[in-house]
Design an enzyme around this catalytic site. Structure first.
Site, PDB file in Angstrom:
ATOM      1  N   ASP A 151      -4.797   3.474  -1.613  1.00 46.64           N
ATOM      2  CA  ASP A 151      -5.799   3.785  -0.593  1.00 46.64           C
ATOM      3  C   ASP A 151      -6.305   5.206  -0.762  1.00 46.64           C
ATOM      4  O   ASP A 151      -5.575   6.168  -0.502  1.00 46.64           O
ATOM      5  CB  ASP A 151      -5.173   3.637   0.804  1.00 46.64           C
ATOM      6  CG  ASP A 151      -5.012   2.184   1.197  1.00 46.64           C
ATOM      7  OD1 ASP A 151      -5.993   1.431   1.075  1.00 46.64           O
ATOM      8  OD2 ASP A 151      -3.906   1.801   1.632  1.00 46.64           O
TER       9      ASP A 151
ATOM     10  N   HIS B  74      -1.329  -1.302  -4.264  1.00 44.86           N
ATOM     11  CA  HIS B  74      -2.566  -1.019  -3.527  1.00 44.86           C
ATOM     12  C   HIS B  74      -2.648   0.477  -3.262  1.00 44.86           C
ATOM     13  O   HIS B  74      -1.741   1.086  -2.706  1.00 44.86           O
ATOM     14  CB  HIS B  74      -2.567  -1.804  -2.214  1.00 44.86           C
ATOM     15  CG  HIS B  74      -3.846  -1.701  -1.445  1.00 44.86           C
ATOM     16  ND1 HIS B  74      -4.957  -2.452  -1.761  1.00 44.86           N
ATOM     17  CD2 HIS B  74      -4.191  -0.939  -0.382  1.00 44.86           C
ATOM     18  CE1 HIS B  74      -5.939  -2.154  -0.906  1.00 44.86           C
ATOM     19  NE2 HIS B  74      -5.500  -1.238  -0.068  1.00 44.86           N
TER      20      HIS B  74
ATOM     21  N   MET C  52      -8.801   8.000   0.525  1.00 43.12           N
ATOM     22  CA  MET C  52      -9.569   8.350   1.735  1.00 43.12           C
ATOM     23  C   MET C  52     -10.108   9.767   1.624  1.00 43.12           C
ATOM     24  O   MET C  52      -9.400  10.658   1.151  1.00 43.12           O
ATOM     25  CB  MET C  52      -8.651   8.279   2.953  1.00 43.12           C
ATOM     26  CG  MET C  52      -8.028   6.931   3.167  1.00 43.12           C
ATOM     27  SD  MET C  52      -6.954   6.990   4.606  1.00 43.12           S
ATOM     28  CE  MET C  52      -6.461   5.266   4.701  1.00 43.12           C
TER      29      MET C  52
ATOM     30  N   ASP D 264      -6.478  -6.655   4.508  1.00 47.84           N
ATOM     31  CA  ASP D 264      -5.846  -5.330   4.527  1.00 47.84           C
ATOM     32  C   ASP D 264      -5.846  -4.761   5.942  1.00 47.84           C
ATOM     33  O   ASP D 264      -6.903  -4.531   6.523  1.00 47.84           O
ATOM     34  CB  ASP D 264      -6.651  -4.412   3.581  1.00 47.84           C
ATOM     35  CG  ASP D 264      -6.056  -3.021   3.435  1.00 47.84           C
ATOM     36  OD1 ASP D 264      -4.998  -2.748   4.014  1.00 47.84           O
ATOM     37  OD2 ASP D 264      -6.682  -2.212   2.713  1.00 47.84           O
TER      38      ASP D 264
ATOM     39  N   HIS E 281      -8.508   0.974  -3.596  1.00 45.69           N
ATOM     40  CA  HIS E 281      -9.380   0.782  -2.433  1.00 45.69           C
ATOM     41  C   HIS E 281     -10.017   2.133  -2.093  1.00 45.69           C
ATOM     42  O   HIS E 281      -9.364   3.003  -1.531  1.00 45.69           O
ATOM     43  CB  HIS E 281      -8.503   0.252  -1.276  1.00 45.69           C
ATOM     44  CG  HIS E 281      -9.229   0.039   0.003  1.00 45.69           C
ATOM     45  ND1 HIS E 281      -8.566  -0.224   1.190  1.00 45.69           N
ATOM     46  CD2 HIS E 281     -10.550   0.034   0.307  1.00 45.69           C
ATOM     47  CE1 HIS E 281      -9.445  -0.384   2.168  1.00 45.69           C
ATOM     48  NE2 HIS E 281     -10.654  -0.214   1.659  1.00 45.69           N
TER      49      HIS E 281
ATOM     50  N   MET F 147     -11.253  -5.909   5.707  1.00 47.42           N
ATOM     51  CA  MET F 147     -10.447  -4.987   6.513  1.00 47.42           C
ATOM     52  C   MET F 147     -10.129  -5.661   7.843  1.00 47.42           C
ATOM     53  O   MET F 147     -11.034  -6.061   8.581  1.00 47.42           O
ATOM     54  CB  MET F 147     -11.208  -3.685   6.777  1.00 47.42           C
ATOM     55  CG  MET F 147     -11.321  -2.743   5.602  1.00 47.42           C
ATOM     56  SD  MET F 147      -9.764  -2.323   4.783  1.00 47.42           S
ATOM     57  CE  MET F 147      -8.766  -1.668   6.126  1.00 47.42           C
TER      58      MET F 147
ATOM     59  N   MET G 290     -12.073   4.392  -0.025  1.00 48.77           N
ATOM     60  CA  MET G 290     -12.698   4.615   1.293  1.00 48.77           C
ATOM     61  C   MET G 290     -13.378   5.972   1.229  1.00 48.77           C
ATOM     62  O   MET G 290     -12.965   6.930   1.879  1.00 48.77           O
ATOM     63  CB  MET G 290     -11.617   4.549   2.386  1.00 48.77           C
ATOM     64  CG  MET G 290     -11.105   3.135   2.604  1.00 48.77           C
ATOM     65  SD  MET G 290      -9.536   3.086   3.486  1.00 48.77           S
ATOM     66  CE  MET G 290      -8.423   3.223   2.094  1.00 48.77           C
TER      67      MET G 290
ATOM     68  N   SER H  13       0.842  -1.201   0.000  1.00 49.23           N
ATOM     69  CA  SER H  13       0.000   0.000   0.000  1.00 49.23           C
ATOM     70  C   SER H  13       0.872   1.243   0.000  1.00 49.23           C
ATOM     71  O   SER H  13       1.643   1.469   0.942  1.00 49.23           O
ATOM     72  CB  SER H  13      -0.887   0.028   1.247  1.00 49.23           C
ATOM     73  OG  SER H  13      -1.404   1.341   1.394  1.00 49.23           O
TER      74      SER H  13
HETATM   75  C1  DX5 Z   1      -6.108   1.336   5.977  1.00 52.13           C
HETATM   76  C2  DX5 Z   1      -5.712   1.060   4.533  1.00 52.13           C
HETATM   77  C3  DX5 Z   1      -4.636   0.061   4.445  1.00 52.13           C
HETATM   78  C4  DX5 Z   1      -3.361   0.501   5.079  1.00 52.13           C
HETATM   79  C5  DX5 Z   1      -2.612  -0.708   5.512  1.00 52.13           C
HETATM   80  O1  DX5 Z   1      -7.189   2.186   6.016  1.00 52.13           O
HETATM   81  O2  DX5 Z   1      -6.794   0.588   3.790  1.00 52.13           O
HETATM   82  O3  DX5 Z   1      -4.411  -0.350   3.101  1.00 52.13           O
HETATM   83  O4  DX5 Z   1      -2.568   1.279   4.234  1.00 52.13           O
HETATM   84  O5  DX5 Z   1      -1.531  -0.276   6.243  1.00 52.13           O
HETATM   85  P1  DX5 Z   1      -0.744  -1.218   7.240  1.00 52.13           P
HETATM   86  O6  DX5 Z   1      -0.214  -2.358   6.446  1.00 52.13           O
HETATM   87  O7  DX5 Z   1       0.305  -0.313   7.757  1.00 52.13           O
HETATM   88  O8  DX5 Z   1      -1.729  -1.677   8.295  1.00 52.13           O
HETATM   89 ZN    ZN Z   2      -6.396  -0.446   1.704  1.00 46.23          ZN
END
Ligand code: DX5
Ligand code: ZN
Length: 223
Positions: free
Chosen positions: A38, A36, A40, A176, A69, A140, A71, A11
């Site tokens: 993320d 990956h 947000m 994840d 991903h 998750m 969010m 990620s």
């Molecule tokens: C969390 C993300 C993850 C995150 C994982 O909200 O969706 O993808 O980056 O990070 P680690 O591996 O540090 O838990």
């Molecule tokens: Zn993620």
């Protein structure tokens, strides 16, 4: 039951954003299977990361699939911009999509693979009636919003339940949050075949060695 290839998806949330391009090239060279991404929004989750323009700016740096991903809520108005910016897999949160079935159809209609993610408290049963519209299920194993949290062990039972629901369908099960060389084996034993890891990889001095260690821990378990 079909055995699916084990894939490691670093990620980039944990990357050094000042050197994002170099970081993407580095994980590509280090053996990442997916990148990956993320996204947000500071609304669905308590943090803001980046959007489609940043993703677009790194798309040319690697041929590895972009595993996006989302969010974000709502997700529907933004699907097309992520598809256009080079997403290969678009994963939405079940909790953010009141018309999940329609959202998944929209993703596939754009020629992208469709994924659904579940927060830790969301039961596997929400997937039951959309299984045939899915290419990937993202469990998750932390509450989304931040990297660097600890793996929630209760998610192992949910992963096994989903593994059973999926049966022989062509669906990847991704996990994840809090994945390290110490938690990867349990996740794979429970039924996951795609492992996201942010901090474990990007905080390591040698990305390739860390990816190898996670892969070795994951493949050492009998599934
Ligand atoms: C969390 C993300 C993850 C995150 C994982 O909200 O969706 O993808 O980056 O990070 P680690 O591996 O540090 O838990
Ligand atoms: Zn993620």
């Amino acid at each position: 039951m079909r055995t699916r290839p084990l894939l490691i998806a670093p990620s980039i949330l944990a990357a050094d954003f000042a050197r994002l391009g170099e970081e993407v090239r580095a994980i590509d060279r280090a053996g990442a299977d997916y990148i990956h991404i993320d996204v947000m929004d500071g609304h669905f989750v308590p943090n803001i990361s980046f959007g489609a323009p940043i993703m677009d700016s790194i798309r040319g740096l690697t041929k590895k699939p972009f595993d996006v991903h989302l969010m974000i809520a709502p997700a529907d108005p933004h699907l097309e911009s992520f598809a256009r910016a080079g997403a290969d897999i678009i994963t939405v949160h079940a909790e953010a999509c009141p018309h999940l079935d329609r959202t998944l159809q929209a993703v596939r209609a754009m020629g992208r693979k469709a994924g659904v993610s579940l927060n830790p408290a969301t039961p596997a049963s929400v997937l039951k009636h959309v299984l045939d519209r899915l290419d990937l299920i993202l469990v998750m194993s932390v509450n989304p919003g931040f990297g660097g949290q600890s793996f929630i062990p209760a998610m192992l039972e949910k992963i096994s339940e989903i593994r059973g629901m999926v049966g022989n369908r062509n669906i990847d099960i991704e996990v994840d949050g809090g994945i390290t060389r110490h938690t990867a084996g349990d996740a794979v034993r429970a039924g996951a075949n795609v492992l996201v890891a942010g901090s474990a990889i990007f905080k390591a001095r040698d990305y390739a060695a860390e990816i190898r260690a996670i892969r070795a821990a994951a493949t050492s378990v009998a599934v």
